[in-house]
Design an enzyme around this catalytic site. Sequence first.
Site, short mmCIF file in Angstrom:
data_model
loop_
_atom_site.label_atom_id
_atom_site.label_comp_id
_atom_site.label_asym_id
_atom_site.label_seq_id
_atom_site.Cartn_x
_atom_site.Cartn_y
_atom_site.Cartn_z
N GLU A 123 0.97 -1.24 -0.12
CA GLU A 123 -0.07 0.07 -0.15
C GLU A 123 0.74 1.36 -0.09
O GLU A 123 1.94 1.27 0.36
CB GLU A 123 -1.15 0.24 1.16
CG GLU A 123 -1.77 -1.03 0.93
CD GLU A 123 -3.05 -1.20 2.12
OE1 GLU A 123 -3.92 -1.22 1.87
OE2 GLU A 123 -2.63 -0.81 3.52
N CYS A 138 3.51 8.58 1.32
CA CYS A 138 3.90 7.66 2.12
C CYS A 138 4.13 6.05 1.45
O CYS A 138 3.37 5.66 0.89
CB CYS A 138 2.89 7.38 3.24
SG CYS A 138 3.59 6.18 4.44
N CYS A 145 6.34 -7.72 7.34
CA CYS A 145 7.65 -7.02 8.21
C CYS A 145 8.20 -8.27 8.86
O CYS A 145 7.22 -8.87 9.46
CB CYS A 145 7.08 -5.67 8.93
SG CYS A 145 8.39 -4.95 9.61
N CYS A 149 6.04 -5.39 16.06
CA CYS A 149 5.96 -4.18 16.98
C CYS A 149 4.19 -4.38 17.23
O CYS A 149 3.36 -4.73 16.48
CB CYS A 149 6.00 -2.78 16.43
SG CYS A 149 7.62 -2.55 15.86
N CYS A 152 1.22 -2.58 15.68
CA CYS A 152 0.94 -2.19 14.21
C CYS A 152 0.54 -3.21 13.43
O CYS A 152 0.88 -4.38 13.78
CB CYS A 152 2.60 -2.00 13.72
SG CYS A 152 2.96 -1.85 12.00
N HIS A 258 8.85 5.29 20.75
CA HIS A 258 7.68 4.89 21.51
C HIS A 258 7.83 4.39 23.06
O HIS A 258 6.78 4.19 23.60
CB HIS A 258 7.20 3.64 20.80
CG HIS A 258 7.10 3.83 19.50
ND1 HIS A 258 6.40 4.66 18.89
CD2 HIS A 258 7.28 3.00 17.88
CE1 HIS A 258 6.25 5.06 17.56
NE2 HIS A 258 6.86 3.68 17.02
N CYS A 376 -1.15 5.91 9.88
CA CYS A 376 -0.02 5.25 10.61
C CYS A 376 -0.21 4.03 11.22
O CYS A 376 -1.16 3.56 11.91
CB CYS A 376 0.87 6.05 11.62
SG CYS A 376 1.07 7.47 10.97
N1 SAH Z 1 9.21 0.05 10.09
C1 SAH Z 1 9.46 1.66 10.09
C2 SAH Z 1 8.42 2.55 9.21
C3 SAH Z 1 7.24 2.12 9.07
S1 SAH Z 1 6.01 2.42 10.61
C4 SAH Z 1 9.11 2.27 11.64
O1 SAH Z 1 8.67 1.46 12.37
O2 SAH Z 1 9.52 3.09 11.93
C5 SAH Z 1 5.53 4.04 10.21
C6 SAH Z 1 5.19 4.78 11.90
O3 SAH Z 1 4.14 4.23 11.96
C7 SAH Z 1 6.12 4.13 12.95
O4 SAH Z 1 6.56 5.12 13.75
C8 SAH Z 1 5.32 3.32 13.47
O5 SAH Z 1 5.58 3.10 15.01
C9 SAH Z 1 3.93 3.92 13.50
N2 SAH Z 1 2.67 2.98 13.74
C10 SAH Z 1 2.78 1.87 13.55
N3 SAH Z 1 1.46 1.07 14.02
C11 SAH Z 1 0.84 2.20 14.62
C12 SAH Z 1 -0.62 2.70 14.97
N4 SAH Z 1 -1.31 1.47 15.06
N5 SAH Z 1 -0.98 3.79 15.18
C13 SAH Z 1 -0.01 4.63 14.91
N6 SAH Z 1 1.10 4.73 14.51
C14 SAH Z 1 1.54 3.53 14.30
FE1 SF4 Z 2 7.43 -3.25 10.96
FE2 SF4 Z 2 5.28 -1.93 11.84
FE3 SF4 Z 2 7.44 -2.30 13.66
FE4 SF4 Z 2 7.64 -0.42 11.50
S1 SF4 Z 2 6.06 -0.61 12.95
S2 SF4 Z 2 8.92 -2.34 12.08
S3 SF4 Z 2 6.42 -1.82 10.02
S4 SF4 Z 2 6.08 -4.11 12.76
#
Ligand code: SAH
Ligand code: SF4
Length: 395
Positions: A123, A138, A145, A149, A152, A258, A376
Amino acid sequence: MSGEMTDLSAADRTRILAKSALFDPPAATAADGRRDLVGLDRAELAAEIDAIGEPSFRVKQLWHWIYHQGVTDFAAMSSIARPLQGRLADHFVIGRPQAAIVQTSTDETRKWLFRFRDGQEAETVYIPDPAEDRGAVCVSSQVGCTLSCRFCHTGTQTLVRNLGAAEIVGQFMAARDAYGEWPSPKGETPRLLSTIVLMGMGEPLYNYANVAKAMKIVMDNEGIGLSRRRITLSTSGVVPMMDRVGAELGVNLAVSLHAVRDDLRDELVPLNRKYPIADLLAACRRYPGSSNARRITFEYIMLQGINDSAADARELVRLIAGMPAKVNLIPFNPWPGSHYQPTGKAALDRFAAIVNAAGFAAPIRTPRGQDILAACGQLRTDTSMGSKPPRAVLS
Ligand code: SAH
Ligand code: SF4
């Protein structure tokens, strides 16, 4: 830095790059065998041109048509004679990922589900800035991945593969196609789609080779010509590769922090077990070019009752003291099956005020495109297969 530490991170880097190569995409070739010219660097393009017996000045011409004019048809290349246009089309294509689904949010945010040649999907989101006549694209770097996390949505999907340079640049080019944004501007006339954030699906620093190649292509002045200041790469903290980004690309860095304690960050961002907070912040401090004009962005997702206390805010400013930095507070965006609650407004404002009072800008990121799961952390392309086992099994 000690010699031993340098050797260790060099070894770690080599290991990360080798592992990443195992997930590389298939060759960028159309079903009929024609090579896609998008995603080749200049040297590779020169080799392709040489292989069909054409002189090297064609490289400059082709680069201009592909990345400045944005054409996808050799017949539109008016500075190239008809017979050669035909010969180029016999050997090559100028590809774009195919838009399988396009959704536009009530707030104008647009999300594409792009399908690549092997059927894999990722996406891409365009987020217009309501205050300006431009916005950010974006871009995803991987399908799925490897990291998990906990907050996410992408993290629930297994890594299928890396995206290739053609697919990364292609997301941006296809988004520009949709808004009729060619040719690329010369000089300062901006385009709507004038910024790239590598914040889509995947961890860009676990796909460094393809991401770096793609960013060098978009930064090339004779083509798309985006300045490195208009590109932000977000990482969950792959420390050894952060040094490489600084040395080779010099783009803006965003770090998904975070949490301010290792025990909590270990849980929220499991990569912390490998690269804990102290190592991560040391890498941020050595990131080159960080001056007030080029601050590192710390992304901090606000999870109610988990990481959003006043004590957390005070510890955060202690950790980043003295660094040219800003803190992006991200309200948690829920997704189907997520377990967290977003922090309420009062606690959000209190947290922001503490960070602000310490001299750091702390904007609260307005969620965009939530109605189409484009905000995000909401991206995920595969709802039926390839899911990771439930988190309880992993942790
Ligand atoms: N993998 C990289 C880039 C993609 S995620 C990273 O983790 O930085 C882009 C951003 O979205 C990151 O800061 C991530 O922590 C945040 N993110 C992930 N899940 C989210 C959610 N459910 N709500 C808000 N932000 C989120
Ligand atoms: Fe992967 Fe989501 Fe963690 Fe970014 S926030 S490293 S996309 S699992």
